[in-house]
Motif scaffolding. Sequence first.
Motif, PDB file in Angstrom:
ATOM      1  N   ASN A  31       0.827  -1.207   0.000  1.00 35.43           N
ATOM      2  CA  ASN A  31       0.000   0.000   0.000  1.00 35.43           C
ATOM      3  C   ASN A  31       0.858   1.252   0.000  1.00 35.43           C
ATOM      4  N   LEU A  32       0.474   2.208  -0.817  1.00 31.35           N
ATOM      5  CA  LEU A  32       1.183   3.480  -0.922  1.00 31.35           C
ATOM      6  C   LEU A  32       0.272   4.611  -0.478  1.00 31.35           C
ATOM      7  N   ARG A  33       0.851   5.611   0.144  1.00 28.77           N
ATOM      8  CA  ARG A  33       0.149   6.860   0.449  1.00 28.77           C
ATOM      9  C   ARG A  33       0.906   7.964  -0.262  1.00 28.77           C
ATOM     10  N   VAL A  34       0.221   8.628  -1.185  1.00 28.49           N
ATOM     11  CA  VAL A  34       0.854   9.597  -2.073  1.00 28.49           C
ATOM     12  C   VAL A  34       0.184  10.953  -1.905  1.00 28.49           C
ATOM     13  N   ASP A  35       0.982  11.977  -1.624  1.00 30.07           N
ATOM     14  CA  ASP A  35       0.455  13.330  -1.472  1.00 30.07           C
ATOM     15  C   ASP A  35       0.446  14.054  -2.810  1.00 30.07           C
ATOM     16  N   ALA A  36      -0.673  14.710  -3.108  1.00 29.79           N
ATOM     17  CA  ALA A  36      -0.849  15.526  -4.310  1.00 29.79           C
ATOM     18  C   ALA A  36      -1.583  16.796  -3.883  1.00 29.79           C
ATOM     19  N   PRO A  37      -1.657  17.809  -4.731  1.00 30.10           N
ATOM     20  CA  PRO A  37      -2.312  19.053  -4.328  1.00 30.10           C
ATOM     21  C   PRO A  37      -3.749  18.894  -3.853  1.00 30.10           C
ATOM     22  N   ASP A  38      -4.475  17.903  -4.367  1.00 29.22           N
ATOM     23  CA  ASP A  38      -5.871  17.731  -3.976  1.00 29.22           C
ATOM     24  C   ASP A  38      -6.060  16.766  -2.820  1.00 29.22           C
ATOM     25  N   GLY A  39      -4.967  16.266  -2.228  1.00 32.45           N
ATOM     26  CA  GLY A  39      -5.111  15.416  -1.065  1.00 32.45           C
ATOM     27  C   GLY A  39      -4.179  14.223  -1.086  1.00 32.45           C
ATOM     28  N   ARG A  40      -4.382  13.325  -0.140  1.00 30.75           N
ATOM     29  CA  ARG A  40      -3.556  12.121  -0.025  1.00 30.75           C
ATOM     30  C   ARG A  40      -4.271  10.941  -0.676  1.00 30.75           C
ATOM     31  N   TYR A  41      -3.605  10.316  -1.617  1.00 29.51           N
ATOM     32  CA  TYR A  41      -4.173   9.198  -2.371  1.00 29.51           C
ATOM     33  C   TYR A  41      -3.767   7.875  -1.746  1.00 29.51           C
ATOM     34  N   LYS A  42      -4.668   6.904  -1.829  1.00 27.29           N
ATOM     35  CA  LYS A  42      -4.394   5.532  -1.447  1.00 27.29           C
ATOM     36  C   LYS A  42      -4.156   4.722  -2.720  1.00 27.29           C
ATOM     37  N   CYS A  43      -3.067   3.995  -2.752  1.00 27.44           N
ATOM     38  CA  CYS A  43      -2.738   3.179  -3.922  1.00 27.44           C
ATOM     39  C   CYS A  43      -2.388   1.779  -3.454  1.00 27.44           C
ATOM     40  N   ALA A  44      -2.948   0.773  -4.125  1.00 27.10           N
ATOM     41  CA  ALA A  44      -2.735  -0.619  -3.735  1.00 27.10           C
ATOM     42  C   ALA A  44      -2.064  -1.363  -4.879  1.00 27.10           C
ATOM     43  N   VAL A  45      -0.784  -1.689  -4.700  1.00 24.11           N
ATOM     44  CA  VAL A  45      -0.036  -2.436  -5.715  1.00 24.11           C
ATOM     45  C   VAL A  45      -0.244  -3.919  -5.450  1.00 24.11           C
ATOM     46  N   ASP A  46      -0.914  -4.601  -6.362  1.00 25.01           N
ATOM     47  CA  ASP A  46      -1.258  -6.004  -6.187  1.00 25.01           C
ATOM     48  C   ASP A  46      -0.055  -6.874  -6.531  1.00 25.01           C
ATOM     49  N   VAL A  47       0.486  -7.562  -5.521  1.00 29.41           N
ATOM     50  CA  VAL A  47       1.644  -8.426  -5.737  1.00 29.41           C
ATOM     51  C   VAL A  47       1.321  -9.857  -5.311  1.00 29.41           C
ATOM     52  N   ASP A  48       0.101 -10.285  -5.601  1.00 34.03           N
ATOM     53  CA  ASP A  48      -0.347 -11.609  -5.190  1.00 34.03           C
ATOM     54  C   ASP A  48      -1.059 -12.276  -6.352  1.00 34.03           C
ATOM     55  N   SER A  49      -1.095 -13.586  -6.329  1.00 32.71           N
ATOM     56  CA  SER A  49      -1.859 -14.362  -7.285  1.00 32.71           C
ATOM     57  C   SER A  49      -2.273 -15.655  -6.624  1.00 32.71           C
ATOM     58  N   HIS A  50      -3.485 -16.099  -6.927  1.00 34.81           N
ATOM     59  CA  HIS A  50      -3.953 -17.374  -6.388  1.00 34.81           C
ATOM     60  C   HIS A  50      -3.680 -18.526  -7.354  1.00 34.81           C
ATOM     61  N   GLU A  51      -3.016 -18.230  -8.469  1.00 36.35           N
ATOM     62  CA  GLU A  51      -2.726 -19.285  -9.436  1.00 36.35           C
ATOM     63  C   GLU A  51      -1.745 -20.307  -8.853  1.00 36.35           C
ATOM     64  N   SER A  52      -0.751 -19.820  -8.109  1.00 34.00           N
ATOM     65  CA  SER A  52       0.246 -20.688  -7.497  1.00 34.00           C
ATOM     66  C   SER A  52       1.045 -19.854  -6.526  1.00 34.00           C
ATOM     67  N   THR A  53       1.960 -20.498  -5.797  1.00 29.32           N
ATOM     68  CA  THR A  53       2.804 -19.750  -4.870  1.00 29.32           C
ATOM     69  C   THR A  53       3.824 -18.892  -5.595  1.00 29.32           C
ATOM     70  N   THR A  54       4.005 -19.111  -6.894  1.00 28.59           N
ATOM     71  CA  THR A  54       4.890 -18.262  -7.694  1.00 28.59           C
ATOM     72  C   THR A  54       4.108 -17.659  -8.858  1.00 28.59           C
ATOM     73  N   GLY A  55       2.882 -17.249  -8.588  1.00 23.92           N
ATOM     74  CA  GLY A  55       2.006 -16.766  -9.643  1.00 23.92           C
ATOM     75  C   GLY A  55       2.169 -15.314 -10.014  1.00 23.92           C
ATOM     76  N   VAL A  56       3.043 -14.581  -9.320  1.00 23.61           N
ATOM     77  CA  VAL A  56       3.257 -13.173  -9.633  1.00 23.61           C
ATOM     78  C   VAL A  56       4.630 -13.017 -10.268  1.00 23.61           C
ATOM     79  N   GLN A  57       4.739 -12.061 -11.203  1.00 28.58           N
ATOM     80  CA  GLN A  57       5.998 -11.797 -11.892  1.00 28.58           C
ATOM     81  C   GLN A  57       6.267 -10.302 -11.863  1.00 28.58           C
ATOM     82  N   TRP A  58       7.543  -9.925 -11.966  1.00 30.00           N
ATOM     83  CA  TRP A  58       7.884  -8.507 -11.905  1.00 30.00           C
ATOM     84  C   TRP A  58       9.197  -8.242 -12.632  1.00 30.00           C
ATOM     85  N   LYS A  59       9.400  -6.945 -12.931  1.00 31.15           N
ATOM     86  CA  LYS A  59      10.655  -6.428 -13.472  1.00 31.15           C
ATOM     87  C   LYS A  59      10.983  -5.144 -12.719  1.00 31.15           C
ATOM     88  N   THR A  60      12.249  -4.905 -12.464  1.00 31.29           N
ATOM     89  CA  THR A  60      12.700  -3.631 -11.933  1.00 31.29           C
ATOM     90  C   THR A  60      13.868  -3.152 -12.782  1.00 31.29           C
TER      91      THR A  60
END
Length: 226
Positions: A31-60
Amino acid sequence: MPFQHYGVLAGTLRQHFRDTPDTEGAWFHVNLRVDAPDGRYKCAVDVDSHESTTGVQWKTFTLPAAALGPVASMPGGYHELDRAAGSGALDYIRHPALRGRPPWPSWLPAVLRERLERWVKLRQPWTSGSNLDAALALEPILVVGRPILVFGEPFTAGLGVHNIHQNQGDPYGTQWWPENGIWQDGGTMTRRPDGDYDVFLNKFTSQKDHTDADGHPVQEVSAGRT
């Protein structure tokens, strides 16, 4: 149908935290809390999958601001983006800076093209792992106080962004098939002191890497078969 609304939130990262076993519900998020001129935003980065225990993938990886187009210079707040190349929208499959060797525009100075080539991790494979593995990969770029860009679908009520992950390539018959669309992928990027952006992209193993013009998965045909 694709998302009715899609865009990018530009602001300043003020807090980040993981769901706990008591609060995560059906899915696990960072979960992220991001400040912008109109207020504080809530952002939810989904890093889960029910497909398997390795069902999520990523790049950085890291990108220069020039690779992001107009979004790098947008003022704070949420901005709707056209689902098209050049608008600043993300498409993991089609965006020049997010896929294989990019066809850099001819008007870019040679020195900038060289920087882009050096910094983009060309043909970088996806890393697969658990939700905790994905959270650990994301958290190093979540430096409190950094400018941040969060791509995804805005909340229908209140300030926030969700669907911060690939939003195309979901299989036929799943609940997400109707939401498939191109140029509407999510992502999280924070600006480094040198002006470049640290990028975190995430998807699920059930989502395909080849899609048609509607964002639906394309059946891959083996060589020599029709």
